[in-house]
Design a protein around this motif. Structure first.
Motif, PDB file in Angstrom:
ATOM      1  N   CYS A   1      34.289  43.880  42.555  1.00  0.00           N
ATOM      2  CA  CYS A   1      34.832  44.270  42.732  1.00  0.00           C
ATOM      3  C   CYS A   1      34.413  45.305  43.258  1.00  0.00           C
ATOM      4  N   ARG A   2      33.018  46.129  42.838  1.00  0.00           N
ATOM      5  CA  ARG A   2      32.469  47.574  43.672  1.00  0.00           C
ATOM      6  C   ARG A   2      31.735  47.407  44.843  1.00  0.00           C
ATOM      7  N   ASP A   3      31.864  46.000  44.977  1.00  0.00           N
ATOM      8  CA  ASP A   3      31.428  45.719  46.646  1.00  0.00           C
ATOM      9  C   ASP A   3      32.757  45.403  47.632  1.00  0.00           C
ATOM     10  N   LYS A   4      33.833  45.730  46.902  1.00  0.00           N
ATOM     11  CA  LYS A   4      35.156  45.318  47.249  1.00  0.00           C
ATOM     12  C   LYS A   4      35.100  43.634  48.189  1.00  0.00           C
TER      13      LYS A   4
ATOM     14  N   ARG B   1      38.000  38.885  35.380  1.00  0.00           N
ATOM     15  CA  ARG B   1      38.122  37.553  35.363  1.00  0.00           C
ATOM     16  C   ARG B   1      38.674  36.237  37.048  1.00  0.00           C
ATOM     17  N   ARG B   2      38.945  37.325  38.070  1.00  0.00           N
ATOM     18  CA  ARG B   2      39.257  37.183  38.897  1.00  0.00           C
ATOM     19  C   ARG B   2      38.172  36.723  40.137  1.00  0.00           C
ATOM     20  N   HIS B   3      36.747  37.259  39.366  1.00  0.00           N
ATOM     21  CA  HIS B   3      34.977  37.177  40.662  1.00  0.00           C
ATOM     22  C   HIS B   3      34.952  35.313  39.968  1.00  0.00           C
ATOM     23  N   GLN B   4      34.767  35.511  38.460  1.00  0.00           N
ATOM     24  CA  GLN B   4      33.860  34.731  37.148  1.00  0.00           C
ATOM     25  C   GLN B   4      34.041  33.589  38.535  1.00  0.00           C
ATOM     26  N   VAL B   5      36.720  33.474  38.501  1.00  0.00           N
ATOM     27  CA  VAL B   5      36.388  31.912  38.693  1.00  0.00           C
ATOM     28  C   VAL B   5      35.895  31.642  39.903  1.00  0.00           C
ATOM     29  N   GLN B   6      36.152  32.389  40.964  1.00  0.00           N
ATOM     30  CA  GLN B   6      35.749  32.258  41.935  1.00  0.00           C
ATOM     31  C   GLN B   6      34.335  32.210  41.881  1.00  0.00           C
ATOM     32  N   VAL B   7      33.108  32.761  41.300  1.00  0.00           N
ATOM     33  CA  VAL B   7      31.688  31.713  41.267  1.00  0.00           C
ATOM     34  C   VAL B   7      31.385  30.685  40.216  1.00  0.00           C
ATOM     35  N   GLY B   8      32.386  30.084  39.938  1.00  0.00           N
ATOM     36  CA  GLY B   8      32.627  29.273  38.912  1.00  0.00           C
ATOM     37  C   GLY B   8      32.744  27.989  40.088  1.00  0.00           C
TER      38      GLY B   8
END
Length: 89
Positions: A29-32, A64-71
């Motif tokens: 999110c920090r790096d957009k 949550r959003r990025h953790q799902v994408q990471v998985g």
């Protein structure tokens, strides 16, 4: 004799007055970053433990959003043989 139970509301730890709890920021999110690419292995490595398990949000600090994408990206990279399923011990 049995000891009386403590009140649950007072047993929780709270930061002292005047101190703000440290807020965890998702590094994506920090790096957009909109989408996490499964081909970017360097970005996925911190989210995988030494044994090859995907680390949780609590450990990584991802939203949550990025953790799902990471998985999903880790699973896809494993399928394409870019990441190992388990460590080589």
């Amino acid at each position: 004799m049995a000891q009386p139970k403590q009140d649950r509301s007072t047993s929780r730890r709270r930061p002292p007055q005047g101190m703000q709890p440290r807020r965890r920021n998702c590094r994506f999110c920090r790096d957009k970053v909109e989408e996490i690419d499964y081909k970017n292995i360097a970005a996925l490595r911190p989210f995988i433990s030494e044994k090859g398990k995907i680390r949780s949000r609590r450990i990584t600090g991802a939203c949550r959003r990025h953790q799902v994408q990471v998985g999903a990206a880790v699973k896809r990279a494993r399928e394409m043989a870019l990441l190992p399923y388990v460590s080589g011990n």
